[in-house]
Write a protein that holds these residues in place. Structure first.
Motif, PDB file in Angstrom:
ATOM      1  N   ILE A  57       0.828  -1.145  -0.467  1.00  0.00           N
ATOM      2  CA  ILE A  57       0.025  -0.061   0.150  1.00  0.00           C
ATOM      3  C   ILE A  57       0.730   1.159   0.055  1.00  0.00           C
ATOM      4  O   ILE A  57       1.639   1.288   0.525  1.00  0.00           O
ATOM      5  N   PHE A  58       0.590   1.805  -0.726  1.00  0.00           N
ATOM      6  CA  PHE A  58       1.295   3.721  -1.005  1.00  0.00           C
ATOM      7  C   PHE A  58       0.332   4.902  -0.423  1.00  0.00           C
ATOM      8  O   PHE A  58      -0.586   4.682  -0.700  1.00  0.00           O
ATOM      9  N   VAL A  59       0.371   5.640  -0.288  1.00  0.00           N
ATOM     10  CA  VAL A  59      -0.235   6.848   0.728  1.00  0.00           C
ATOM     11  C   VAL A  59       0.562   7.970   0.071  1.00  0.00           C
ATOM     12  O   VAL A  59       2.017   8.226   0.485  1.00  0.00           O
ATOM     13  N   ASP A  60       0.198   8.567  -0.839  1.00  0.00           N
ATOM     14  CA  ASP A  60       1.045   9.635  -1.653  1.00  0.00           C
ATOM     15  C   ASP A  60       2.418   9.450  -1.950  1.00  0.00           C
ATOM     16  O   ASP A  60       3.036  10.158  -1.779  1.00  0.00           O
ATOM     17  N   GLY A  61       2.433   8.339  -2.579  1.00  0.00           N
ATOM     18  CA  GLY A  61       3.760   7.839  -3.027  1.00  0.00           C
ATOM     19  C   GLY A  61       4.612   7.526  -1.884  1.00  0.00           C
ATOM     20  O   GLY A  61       5.461   6.043  -2.157  1.00  0.00           O
ATOM     21  N   ALA A  62       4.335   6.730  -0.996  1.00  0.00           N
ATOM     22  CA  ALA A  62       5.773   6.612   0.067  1.00  0.00           C
ATOM     23  C   ALA A  62       4.468   4.786   0.403  1.00  0.00           C
ATOM     24  O   ALA A  62       3.898   5.193   0.702  1.00  0.00           O
ATOM     25  N   ARG A  63       4.944   3.661   0.325  1.00  0.00           N
ATOM     26  CA  ARG A  63       5.265   2.969   1.132  1.00  0.00           C
ATOM     27  C   ARG A  63       4.390   2.785   2.674  1.00  0.00           C
ATOM     28  O   ARG A  63       5.330   3.507   3.383  1.00  0.00           O
ATOM     29  N   VAL A  64       3.337   1.929   2.940  1.00  0.00           N
ATOM     30  CA  VAL A  64       3.513   1.856   4.348  1.00  0.00           C
ATOM     31  C   VAL A  64       4.159   1.519   5.211  1.00  0.00           C
ATOM     32  O   VAL A  64       5.068   0.321   4.745  1.00  0.00           O
ATOM     33  N   ALA A  65       4.611   1.846   6.379  1.00  0.00           N
ATOM     34  CA  ALA A  65       5.534   1.131   7.129  1.00  0.00           C
ATOM     35  C   ALA A  65       4.753   0.233   8.325  1.00  0.00           C
ATOM     36  O   ALA A  65       5.479  -0.567   8.132  1.00  0.00           O
ATOM     37  N   ASP A  66       3.159   0.632   8.671  1.00  0.00           N
ATOM     38  CA  ASP A  66       3.070  -0.789  10.120  1.00  0.00           C
ATOM     39  C   ASP A  66       2.330  -2.035   8.910  1.00  0.00           C
ATOM     40  O   ASP A  66       0.798  -1.022   8.712  1.00  0.00           O
ATOM     41  N   ARG A  67       3.019  -2.467   8.659  1.00  0.00           N
ATOM     42  CA  ARG A  67       2.716  -3.657   7.019  1.00  0.00           C
ATOM     43  C   ARG A  67       0.908  -4.869   8.753  1.00  0.00           C
ATOM     44  O   ARG A  67       0.161  -5.017   8.145  1.00  0.00           O
ATOM     45  N   ARG A  68       1.482  -4.314   9.784  1.00  0.00           N
ATOM     46  CA  ARG A  68       0.488  -5.484  10.754  1.00  0.00           C
ATOM     47  C   ARG A  68      -0.421  -4.663  11.606  1.00  0.00           C
ATOM     48  O   ARG A  68      -1.863  -5.374  10.878  1.00  0.00           O
ATOM     49  N   GLY A  69      -0.581  -3.106  11.659  1.00  0.00           N
ATOM     50  CA  GLY A  69      -1.470  -2.130  12.391  1.00  0.00           C
ATOM     51  C   GLY A  69      -2.016  -1.180  11.174  1.00  0.00           C
ATOM     52  O   GLY A  69      -3.290  -0.993  11.377  1.00  0.00           O
ATOM     53  N   LEU A  70      -1.289  -1.447  10.189  1.00  0.00           N
ATOM     54  CA  LEU A  70      -2.230  -0.501   9.247  1.00  0.00           C
ATOM     55  C   LEU A  70      -2.128   1.377   9.580  1.00  0.00           C
ATOM     56  O   LEU A  70      -3.484   1.372   9.683  1.00  0.00           O
ATOM     57  N   SER A  71      -1.096   1.754  10.603  1.00  0.00           N
ATOM     58  CA  SER A  71      -1.808   3.169  11.543  1.00  0.00           C
ATOM     59  C   SER A  71      -1.574   4.339  10.640  1.00  0.00           C
ATOM     60  O   SER A  71      -0.996   4.884  12.015  1.00  0.00           O
ATOM     61  N   ASP A  72      -0.611   3.750   9.714  1.00  0.00           N
ATOM     62  CA  ASP A  72      -0.422   5.669   8.944  1.00  0.00           C
ATOM     63  C   ASP A  72      -0.881   6.291   8.277  1.00  0.00           C
ATOM     64  O   ASP A  72      -2.028   5.801   8.681  1.00  0.00           O
ATOM     65  N   PRO A  73      -0.536   7.517   8.830  1.00  0.00           N
ATOM     66  CA  PRO A  73      -1.385   8.559   8.918  1.00  0.00           C
ATOM     67  C   PRO A  73      -1.926   8.967   7.293  1.00  0.00           C
ATOM     68  O   PRO A  73      -0.776   8.472   6.732  1.00  0.00           O
ATOM     69  N   VAL A  74      -3.203   9.257   7.415  1.00  0.00           N
ATOM     70  CA  VAL A  74      -3.578   9.712   5.863  1.00  0.00           C
ATOM     71  C   VAL A  74      -4.289  11.292   5.830  1.00  0.00           C
ATOM     72  O   VAL A  74      -4.286  11.454   7.211  1.00  0.00           O
ATOM     73  N   GLN A  75      -4.088  11.965   4.640  1.00  0.00           N
ATOM     74  CA  GLN A  75      -4.489  13.353   4.795  1.00  0.00           C
ATOM     75  C   GLN A  75      -5.354  13.491   3.920  1.00  0.00           C
ATOM     76  O   GLN A  75      -5.843  12.177   3.486  1.00  0.00           O
ATOM     77  N   PRO A  76      -6.088  14.316   4.348  1.00  0.00           N
ATOM     78  CA  PRO A  76      -8.001  14.159   3.443  1.00  0.00           C
ATOM     79  C   PRO A  76      -7.483  14.753   1.955  1.00  0.00           C
ATOM     80  O   PRO A  76      -8.579  13.666   0.957  1.00  0.00           O
ATOM     81  N   THR A  77      -6.586  14.375   1.816  1.00  0.00           N
ATOM     82  CA  THR A  77      -5.885  14.778   0.218  1.00  0.00           C
ATOM     83  C   THR A  77      -5.088  14.035  -0.301  1.00  0.00           C
ATOM     84  O   THR A  77      -5.324  13.587  -1.936  1.00  0.00           O
ATOM     85  N   SER A  78      -5.032  12.904   0.663  1.00  0.00           N
ATOM     86  CA  SER A  78      -4.629  11.654   0.012  1.00  0.00           C
ATOM     87  C   SER A  78      -5.067  10.736  -0.619  1.00  0.00           C
ATOM     88  O   SER A  78      -6.028  10.670  -1.426  1.00  0.00           O
ATOM     89  N   GLU A  79      -3.869  10.521  -1.569  1.00  0.00           N
ATOM     90  CA  GLU A  79      -4.529   9.296  -2.555  1.00  0.00           C
ATOM     91  C   GLU A  79      -3.222   7.885  -2.136  1.00  0.00           C
ATOM     92  O   GLU A  79      -2.318   7.732  -2.211  1.00  0.00           O
ATOM     93  N   ILE A  80      -4.335   7.119  -2.425  1.00  0.00           N
ATOM     94  CA  ILE A  80      -4.206   5.466  -1.812  1.00  0.00           C
ATOM     95  C   ILE A  80      -4.602   4.577  -2.750  1.00  0.00           C
ATOM     96  O   ILE A  80      -5.207   4.390  -3.160  1.00  0.00           O
ATOM     97  N   TYR A  81      -2.911   3.898  -3.245  1.00  0.00           N
ATOM     98  CA  TYR A  81      -2.654   2.648  -4.170  1.00  0.00           C
ATOM     99  C   TYR A  81      -2.565   1.234  -3.057  1.00  0.00           C
ATOM    100  O   TYR A  81      -1.780   1.190  -2.726  1.00  0.00           O
ATOM    101  N   VAL A  82      -3.514   0.497  -3.566  1.00  0.00           N
ATOM    102  CA  VAL A  82      -3.028  -0.696  -2.786  1.00  0.00           C
ATOM    103  C   VAL A  82      -2.870  -1.457  -4.135  1.00  0.00           C
ATOM    104  O   VAL A  82      -3.631  -2.090  -4.501  1.00  0.00           O
ATOM    105  N   LEU A  83      -1.698  -2.187  -4.077  1.00  0.00           N
ATOM    106  CA  LEU A  83      -1.223  -2.988  -5.552  1.00  0.00           C
ATOM    107  C   LEU A  83      -0.006  -4.521  -4.365  1.00  0.00           C
ATOM    108  O   LEU A  83      -0.389  -4.569  -4.028  1.00  0.00           O
ATOM    109  N   GLN A  84      -0.229  -5.182  -5.932  1.00  0.00           N
ATOM    110  CA  GLN A  84       0.776  -5.780  -5.492  1.00  0.00           C
ATOM    111  C   GLN A  84       1.829  -6.196  -5.577  1.00  0.00           C
ATOM    112  O   GLN A  84       2.455  -5.247  -6.423  1.00  0.00           O
TER     113      GLN A  84
END
Lengths: 89, 373
Positions: A57-84
């Motif tokens: 998962i990328f949030v605004d171009g950065a890979r999420v760090a917390d793969r278990r808890g998915l606690s990475d913050p998102v902003q109201p303007t964020s674009e999130i990509y769920v990819l293989q």
């Protein structure tokens, strides 16, 4: 509100068009986007609701760090990509 | 005799049917899940169901079920592990947290005739699951998963422990034996409420001497039980072939087997517990047929002597390996089918004396199963 986009390769199994949903973390946004769609959840998350080993998962171009808890913050303007990942192919 | 069999491969599920009497009577009549990794398949003749386990890699393990008449597949929930306690410290052999998540479906069997909805499912990383509604839902067998010895199971060929064999006793479906690589053979006699490891006489040559004969350190590659003589069981083990005549309590190692004691598959005759088939390979670092000659070995006297069967099988530069689920025998005891890592499928209609190549270039074969007529 954040926008979440799902990988084209997922669409063969479960139709998941891009959606705009509310949320302050990746987990919030994913839960809102997959609300009630347990079958789709199981394609992205494992039995412990962590991100599957070969998914990214990328949030605004950065890979999420917390793969278990998915606690990475998102902003109201964020674009999130769920990819293989290329791993596991 | 069965005129149909299923072949689960790295790139799809193929159904073969016997058509006519020509030189090639076995034809592919259905292709399902083309391009997908099918790790396991089961025909449940009680309901006319086909079950297929897919491993999508990125997207995880998925279970599908179809009526065999319509072949319309429906995705059903896959076996899922219970929540892993936050304070649990349980690592795999490599020091990483052991995943409480289905990594692969590696065994799938029907329950007894008196329990028509029951299915059993074995997985990597070692969990056993039971369904009582033909796969609509699954429950982990907690008595085995939470057994204090279960965390001692080790990885075999996979990176994690694999529960790959399930034998439902034909006399009483409450007795179930399972094989684990590596974790030995476990048995319940009360439908899964309690379990004990069995295997006196098994021998592991890859562990320290104090564990050599411990039943739990045995790397069982495959486990077979004779339906007509259920006390007679066979194990193809990582370093040997073993036979039991008392339901698995004690085992006799058989060393004079001809080609090799290494292999993955074993099947036993449906009525004669002394007749069994193996597909040997050079142990263990090589895992290919000896001298490039692809052979099947057969005993018909409980392991005292073995025939090496070659007719119809490639005898030059053949590097086919037959995985643990890729050899099957039908109810007649005359027809056998096997599929290899290099995509060959062979059928015998005379108990293994001769073989006919039914396909030569399929994707790598994980599982073959005759379908009851």
């Amino acid at each position: 509100m954040p926008k979440i986009v799902f990988a084209p390769a997922l669409q063969r199994h479960v139709a998941l068009p891009p959606v705009v949903v509310d949320g302050a973390t990746v987990r919030d946004v994913l839960d809102a986007a997959l609300n009630g769609n347990d079958r789709a959840r199981r394609y992205i998350l494992d039995d412990q609701a962590a991100l599957r080993k070969h998914m990214l998962i990328f949030v605004d171009g950065a890979r999420v760090a917390d793969r278990r808890g998915l606690s990475d913050p998102v902003q109201p303007t964020s674009e999130i990509y769920v990819l293989q990942s290329l791993s596991g192919g | 005799m069965s005129d149909r069999f299923l072949v689960a491969t790295r790139k799809g599920l193929f159904t073969f049917e016997r058509r006519g009497r020509g030189p090639q009577p076995w034809q592919i009549t259905h292709t399902d899940f083309f391009g997908d990794n099918v790790s396991m398949v089961l025909h449940d003749a009680r309901h006319g169901h086909l079950h297929a386990a897919l491993d999508h890699g990125h997207f995880g393990v998925k279970m599908h079920r179809a009526d065999e008449a319509t072949r319309v597949w429906e995705e059903l929930p896959a076996p899922a592990y219970p929540p892993r306690p936050d304070d649990l410290e349980e690592n795999d052999m490599w020091g990483r947290p052991l995943p409480w998540s289905t990594v692969r479906v590696w065994a799938l069997e029907t329950g007894g005739r008196s329990e028509p909805g029951t299915l059993w499912c074995g997985t990597i990383p070692g969990g056993l699951f039971k369904s009582e509604d033909s796969g609509a839902t699954w429950q982990i067998v907690g008595s085995l998963w939470h057994h204090p010895d279960r965390p001692k199971w080790m990885a075999g060929g996979a990176d994690l422990p694999a529960l790959h064999a399930i034998l439902v006793d034909p006399r009483n479906p409450a007795t179930v034996r399972v094989g684990v690589s590596t974790g030995g053979m476990w048995q319940t006699d009360d439908g899964g409420a309690t379990w004990r490891v069995r295997g006196q006489g098994l021998r592991a040559e890859y562990v320290p001497p104090e564990h050599t004969h411990h039943p739990m350190y045995q790397d069982i590659h495959a486990l077979a039980q004779c339906p007509g003589e259920p006390d007679r069981l066979w194990i193809q083990h990582h370093n040997g072939i073993f036979h039991s005549e008392d339901g698995g309590e004690t085992w006799r190692e058989i060393t004079d087997v001809g080609v090799s004691t290494f292999g993955f598959a074993v099947k036993v005759h449906p009525r004669d517990g002394g007749t069994a088939w193996f597909v040997p390979a050079i142990k263990d670092e090589k895992r290919v047929p000896a001298d490039g000659r692809f052979v099947v070995t057969r005993t018909r006297d409980g392991g005292r002597t073995f025939d090496t069967l070659t007719r119809g099988l490639p005898q030059q530069h053949a590097y086919d390996l037959v995985y643990r689920h890729a050899l099957d025998i039908d109810g007649s005891g005359e027809r056998l089918v096997m599929g290899s890592t290099t995509g060959g499928v062979w059928v015998s209609e005379d108990g293994g004396d001769s073989w006919l190549e039914a396909a030569g270039r399929l994707p790598p074969v994980y599982c073959v199963r005759f379908m009851a007529n």
